[in-house]
Structures are given as C-alpha cells and as structure tokens.
Write a protein that holds these residues in place. Structure first.
Motif, PDB file in Angstrom:
ATOM      1  N   GLU A 117     -19.200   9.233  -7.515  1.00 12.47           N
ATOM      2  CA  GLU A 117     -20.769   9.822  -7.330  1.00 12.47           C
ATOM      3  C   GLU A 117     -21.206   8.319  -6.264  1.00 12.47           C
ATOM      4  O   GLU A 117     -21.623   8.431  -5.327  1.00 12.47           O
ATOM      5  CB  GLU A 117     -21.302   9.813  -7.895  1.00 12.47           C
ATOM      6  N   LYS A 118     -20.821   6.824  -6.848  1.00 12.66           N
ATOM      7  CA  LYS A 118     -21.270   5.778  -6.932  1.00 12.66           C
ATOM      8  C   LYS A 118     -20.445   5.313  -5.490  1.00 12.66           C
ATOM      9  O   LYS A 118     -21.414   5.260  -4.075  1.00 12.66           O
ATOM     10  CB  LYS A 118     -21.958   4.599  -7.290  1.00 12.66           C
TER      11      LYS A 118
ATOM     12  N   GLN B  95     -18.543  17.354 -12.824  1.00 10.26           N
ATOM     13  CA  GLN B  95     -19.477  17.009 -12.713  1.00 10.26           C
ATOM     14  C   GLN B  95     -19.176  16.018 -14.758  1.00 10.26           C
ATOM     15  O   GLN B  95     -19.010  16.033 -15.053  1.00 10.26           O
ATOM     16  CB  GLN B  95     -20.391  18.549 -13.341  1.00 10.26           C
ATOM     17  N   ARG B  96     -20.493  15.232 -14.696  1.00 15.49           N
ATOM     18  CA  ARG B  96     -21.082  14.683 -15.484  1.00 15.49           C
ATOM     19  C   ARG B  96     -21.137  15.287 -17.032  1.00 15.49           C
ATOM     20  O   ARG B  96     -20.336  14.794 -17.915  1.00 15.49           O
ATOM     21  CB  ARG B  96     -22.170  13.105 -15.477  1.00 15.49           C
ATOM     22  N   TRP B  97     -21.712  15.901 -17.073  1.00 16.40           N
ATOM     23  CA  TRP B  97     -22.117  16.967 -18.034  1.00 16.40           C
ATOM     24  C   TRP B  97     -20.748  17.429 -18.361  1.00 16.40           C
ATOM     25  O   TRP B  97     -20.458  17.681 -19.774  1.00 16.40           O
ATOM     26  CB  TRP B  97     -23.161  17.399 -17.550  1.00 16.40           C
ATOM     27  N   ASN B  98     -19.636  17.809 -17.843  1.00 17.73           N
ATOM     28  CA  ASN B  98     -19.024  18.530 -18.549  1.00 17.73           C
ATOM     29  C   ASN B  98     -17.741  18.356 -19.103  1.00 17.73           C
ATOM     30  O   ASN B  98     -16.719  18.545 -19.412  1.00 17.73           O
ATOM     31  CB  ASN B  98     -17.909  19.557 -16.212  1.00 17.73           C
ATOM     32  N   GLY B  99     -17.657  16.155 -18.610  1.00 14.53           N
ATOM     33  CA  GLY B  99     -17.043  15.456 -19.904  1.00 14.53           C
ATOM     34  C   GLY B  99     -16.669  16.013 -21.172  1.00 14.53           C
ATOM     35  O   GLY B  99     -15.624  16.492 -22.280  1.00 14.53           O
ATOM     36  N   LYS B 100     -17.890  16.533 -21.769  1.00 16.74           N
ATOM     37  CA  LYS B 100     -17.724  16.445 -23.102  1.00 16.74           C
ATOM     38  C   LYS B 100     -17.156  18.162 -23.436  1.00 16.74           C
ATOM     39  O   LYS B 100     -16.512  18.324 -24.481  1.00 16.74           O
ATOM     40  CB  LYS B 100     -19.169  16.513 -23.335  1.00 16.74           C
ATOM     41  N   LEU B 101     -17.274  19.274 -22.695  1.00 18.42           N
ATOM     42  CA  LEU B 101     -16.877  20.449 -22.899  1.00 18.42           C
ATOM     43  C   LEU B 101     -15.289  20.181 -22.762  1.00 18.42           C
ATOM     44  O   LEU B 101     -14.958  20.969 -23.470  1.00 18.42           O
ATOM     45  CB  LEU B 101     -17.578  21.621 -21.689  1.00 18.42           C
ATOM     46  N   ILE B 102     -14.921  19.666 -21.408  1.00 15.00           N
ATOM     47  CA  ILE B 102     -13.450  19.506 -21.464  1.00 15.00           C
ATOM     48  C   ILE B 102     -12.568  19.012 -22.572  1.00 15.00           C
ATOM     49  O   ILE B 102     -11.597  19.198 -22.928  1.00 15.00           O
ATOM     50  CB  ILE B 102     -13.161  18.366 -19.502  1.00 15.00           C
ATOM     51  N   ALA B 103     -13.446  17.652 -23.384  1.00 14.71           N
ATOM     52  CA  ALA B 103     -12.921  16.856 -24.494  1.00 14.71           C
ATOM     53  C   ALA B 103     -13.212  17.735 -25.704  1.00 14.71           C
ATOM     54  O   ALA B 103     -12.113  17.551 -26.228  1.00 14.71           O
ATOM     55  CB  ALA B 103     -13.449  15.783 -24.045  1.00 14.71           C
ATOM     56  N   GLU B 104     -14.130  19.007 -25.699  1.00 15.40           N
ATOM     57  CA  GLU B 104     -14.134  18.976 -26.269  1.00 15.40           C
ATOM     58  C   GLU B 104     -12.359  20.225 -26.526  1.00 15.40           C
ATOM     59  O   GLU B 104     -12.514  21.071 -27.841  1.00 15.40           O
ATOM     60  CB  GLU B 104     -15.272  19.911 -26.810  1.00 15.40           C
TER      61      GLU B 104
ATOM     62  N   LYS C 107     -19.312  -0.204 -18.180  1.00 18.15           N
ATOM     63  CA  LYS C 107     -19.659   0.492 -17.364  1.00 18.15           C
ATOM     64  C   LYS C 107     -18.619   0.334 -15.887  1.00 18.15           C
ATOM     65  O   LYS C 107     -19.122   0.924 -14.985  1.00 18.15           O
ATOM     66  CB  LYS C 107     -21.325   1.306 -16.942  1.00 18.15           C
ATOM     67  N   ARG C 108     -19.255  -0.930 -15.417  1.00 14.94           N
ATOM     68  CA  ARG C 108     -18.323  -1.780 -14.454  1.00 14.94           C
ATOM     69  C   ARG C 108     -16.981  -1.460 -14.037  1.00 14.94           C
ATOM     70  O   ARG C 108     -16.782  -1.606 -13.179  1.00 14.94           O
ATOM     71  CB  ARG C 108     -19.236  -2.899 -14.216  1.00 14.94           C
ATOM     72  N   ILE C 109     -16.551  -2.075 -15.635  1.00 12.21           N
ATOM     73  CA  ILE C 109     -14.367  -1.726 -15.556  1.00 12.21           C
ATOM     74  C   ILE C 109     -14.646  -0.219 -14.445  1.00 12.21           C
ATOM     75  O   ILE C 109     -14.646   0.208 -14.602  1.00 12.21           O
ATOM     76  CB  ILE C 109     -13.932  -1.530 -16.843  1.00 12.21           C
TER      77      ILE C 109
ATOM     78  N   MET D 102     -12.428  11.251 -24.877  1.00 12.53           N
ATOM     79  CA  MET D 102     -12.003  11.357 -23.606  1.00 12.53           C
ATOM     80  C   MET D 102     -13.814  11.901 -23.375  1.00 12.53           C
ATOM     81  O   MET D 102     -13.123  11.923 -21.638  1.00 12.53           O
ATOM     82  CB  MET D 102     -11.091  12.951 -23.115  1.00 12.53           C
ATOM     83  N   GLU D 103     -14.499  12.438 -23.541  1.00 14.76           N
ATOM     84  CA  GLU D 103     -15.750  12.577 -23.112  1.00 14.76           C
ATOM     85  C   GLU D 103     -16.291  11.195 -22.053  1.00 14.76           C
ATOM     86  O   GLU D 103     -16.888  11.193 -21.159  1.00 14.76           O
ATOM     87  CB  GLU D 103     -16.663  13.022 -23.990  1.00 14.76           C
ATOM     88  N   VAL D 104     -15.866   9.718 -22.936  1.00 12.79           N
ATOM     89  CA  VAL D 104     -16.610   8.911 -21.995  1.00 12.79           C
ATOM     90  C   VAL D 104     -15.382   8.124 -21.078  1.00 12.79           C
ATOM     91  O   VAL D 104     -16.315   7.937 -19.683  1.00 12.79           O
ATOM     92  CB  VAL D 104     -16.194   7.746 -23.364  1.00 12.79           C
ATOM     93  N   GLU D 105     -15.440   8.786 -21.407  1.00  6.95           N
ATOM     94  CA  GLU D 105     -13.776   8.103 -20.314  1.00  6.95           C
ATOM     95  C   GLU D 105     -13.977   9.037 -18.619  1.00  6.95           C
ATOM     96  O   GLU D 105     -14.250   8.826 -17.600  1.00  6.95           O
ATOM     97  CB  GLU D 105     -12.163   8.837 -20.637  1.00  6.95           C
ATOM     98  N   ILE D 106     -14.348  10.355 -18.876  1.00  4.88           N
ATOM     99  CA  ILE D 106     -14.441  11.281 -18.049  1.00  4.88           C
ATOM    100  C   ILE D 106     -16.229  11.004 -17.194  1.00  4.88           C
ATOM    101  O   ILE D 106     -16.154  11.123 -15.888  1.00  4.88           O
ATOM    102  CB  ILE D 106     -14.055  13.222 -18.279  1.00  4.88           C
ATOM    103  N   GLU D 107     -16.992  11.315 -18.046  1.00  4.97           N
ATOM    104  CA  GLU D 107     -18.276  10.661 -17.058  1.00  4.97           C
ATOM    105  C   GLU D 107     -18.357   9.213 -17.383  1.00  4.97           C
ATOM    106  O   GLU D 107     -19.062   9.400 -16.039  1.00  4.97           O
ATOM    107  CB  GLU D 107     -19.111  10.621 -19.097  1.00  4.97           C
ATOM    108  N   ARG D 108     -17.257   8.771 -17.557  1.00 12.49           N
ATOM    109  CA  ARG D 108     -17.672   6.950 -16.872  1.00 12.49           C
ATOM    110  C   ARG D 108     -17.199   7.120 -15.137  1.00 12.49           C
ATOM    111  O   ARG D 108     -17.463   6.444 -14.146  1.00 12.49           O
ATOM    112  CB  ARG D 108     -16.822   6.095 -17.032  1.00 12.49           C
ATOM    113  N   ALA D 109     -15.876   8.240 -15.195  1.00 13.91           N
ATOM    114  CA  ALA D 109     -15.460   7.972 -14.014  1.00 13.91           C
ATOM    115  C   ALA D 109     -15.937   9.248 -12.607  1.00 13.91           C
ATOM    116  O   ALA D 109     -16.257   8.963 -11.603  1.00 13.91           O
ATOM    117  CB  ALA D 109     -13.973   8.636 -14.076  1.00 13.91           C
TER     118      ALA D 109
END
Length: 301
Positions: free
Chosen positions: A268-269, A240-249, A67-69, A256-263
């Motif tokens: 945000e931080k 939005q973080r939760w929107n990554g799954k919808l875009i990937a689907e 997650k830190r990469i 691609m879901e995990v890549e979007i959520e990580r980004a």
C-alpha cells in the motif's frame, strides 16, 4: 509441503511456505539452532508483555524495525533452506511441493514465472547483506561491556545475518524447484472466495457474517479489478490488510496472518509513493511545457 502464492496487488505477490514441525523421536533433542531460535522467541514474547522498562521499549523499537524488513524477505524465510540433503530429497521425490493460488486474480500461466522471479531477484542482495552483517559482528562485541543491558547491536547483526541467510537459501530452494519443474501448481477455489469476500465487504466482521461469494460474483470482482489496472498500466490492490486473518484461519495457519498484514501494508505504501512521484513528474512536465511555450511566445505573457 504447501506453498501459497498470494497476490497482494496486480503486480506484487507474497510467497509463503507452510511450516511443518519436525517430529522428534523419544530421547532425540531439537537441533541447537532451533533451540536458540525458540529461546529467543520466548524471551522476546516475555519482554513484549512487560508494562514498562527497557525490555518493553526494546521490543517496541524492534517490532517497528521488523515492519521495515521487506515482505519478500519474510516470505523467502518461510521456506526451508536449500541444503544438499534437502535438495536430494526433493530430486528423489521424498519431499514434494504444491503451490496454491487464487486463479481468479492471478493467471495460471504466470504462476511459475512469478515464483521464479521471487526466487532469484533478491539473491544477490541477501548474499551481500548477509556478509555485511557478519563483518559487523566483531565490531559490535565491545558493546558487551555495558552493564545490565545485553549486547543489542551484536544480537541484531546476528539476527540480520541469519535472516539474510534464510532468505538467500530459501530463494535457492525455490529456484531449484522451478528450474526442474517440481512445483505442482493448483488453483484454489477457497482462496478465490476469500479474496472476493475481502473486496466485496468493508470489514472483517462483515466478511465473516456474509454468505460465501458465488463464482459469478468472483468473476465480476475480478473483471472490476482488471478494468482498474487500465490495461495493466496501474498497480491495484487485491488484498485487504484485515483479510489476512481470515485467510490464515481458513488454512489453519495462524502464523501466516502477520506475513500477509505486513505485505499489504508495505505494498500500500509503495503504491502510494509511486502515485505521488508520478503526480510530481506530471507537474514538472506541465511546468516545463508552459515555460517552453512562454519562451516561444513572449507576447502572450
């Protein structure tokens, strides 16, 4: 090959390349490196599924490190490396690239500029870190004498060296494409809809159940985001973080879901940190101004 340029905020974007599985002819085996990577991935998944033990703890710590990469590194790693043969295939037209992007939230005139920046801005860093990781490998070899547990430091150095190599040469391929204007840029109405839905609705469930946003709604949401930037003075989240799954689907790319959520999490931080630092700076300026005023008017104290 399809590229996806995904704005995470109004100032930051993720580049992602669709991974195409190479078809092997009968009797042909996968390259050794691919087999090693696949075996490592399978082993990692097996360790993650364990309920306890050092394997489970190792994967927990490892996932925190992942997650830190930086998300930029993960994005560049999704691109195939710029080998001589691959660059020749690109120049001859055998290998073509199309880049999809949400034109409601990213101006088409900026797409190639953003892609080129992502391609070149981290090359020096990845080259330096790659050689540093390689240099540490011989130093970590003695850890192999520890019984039962694999030589984790050595394997970590190998992983980071390979990761930086992929990011470096993924960036070089992207740079080659942009320098020769070989990326076909295409606005994606579907991405516009997914981004708009993510900004209109508070949860993934609500977004799934809602009707598709209209073009008018997309334009209205885009105007709101633009207004929130205060004439481009502030960085505003658009994904939005939760929107990554919808875009990937939507694009049938589950990886691609995990890549979007990580980004999204990292951006945000970063934005929160910048706001905190800006507030601290403003407070320091106010205190300095007050001290200066008191020194000029000692009777007012």
């Amino acid at each position: 090959m399809r590229l996806f340029l995904l704005p995470i905020s109004t100032r930051r974007a993720l580049i992602y390349c669709e991974r195409v599985q190479q078809q092997l002819s009968p009797g042909q085996s996968a390259p050794i490196l691919d087999r090693v990577i696949n075996k490592a991935s399978e082993t990692w998944i097996q360790w993650e599924r364990k309920e306890k033990g050092w394997q489970k703890k190792l994967t927990d710590y490892g996932n925190q490190l992942f997650k830190r990469i930086p998300y930029e590194e993960w994005g560049l790693k999704s691109l195939p490396p710029a080998t001589k043969r691959r660059l020749e295939e690109i120049d001859s037209g055998k290998l073509q690239f199309e880049c999809l992007y949400p034109n409601a939230f990213l101006k088409g005139s900026k797409v190639l500029e953003v892609i080129k920046t992502l391609a070149v801005e981290r090359q020096a860093l990845h080259r330096k870190k790659m050689w540093q990781s390689i240099a540490w490998m011989p130093i970590t070899i003695p850890f192999a004498i520890v019984p039962v547990i694999p030589n984790i430091p050595f394997f970590y150095c190998c992983f980071r060296a390979y990761s930086h190599y992929r990011a470096l040469y993924g960036g070089k391929l992207l740079e080659h494409l942009t320098s020769k204007d070989l990326v076909r840029v295409a606005a994606s109405p579907q991405m516009n809809e997914m981004y708009t839905a993510g900004l209109l609705h508070p949860t993934r469930k609500a977004s799934r159940e809602a009707r598709r946003p209209t073009e008018t709604e997309t334009e209205q949401v885009a105007r709101v985001i633009e207004a929130q930037t205060n004439n481009d003075q502030e960085d505003v989240m658009v994904l939005q973080r939760w929107n990554g799954k919808l875009i990937a689907e939507a694009f049938h790319l589950p990886e691609m879901e995990v890549e979007i959520e990580r980004a999204v999490e990292q951006v945000e931080k970063a934005i929160e940190k910048e706001k905190t630092e800006l507030d601290d700076e403003k407070q320091e300026i106010m205190k300095a101004t007050e001290r200066k005023r008191d020194m000029k008017n000692p009777e007012a104290r």
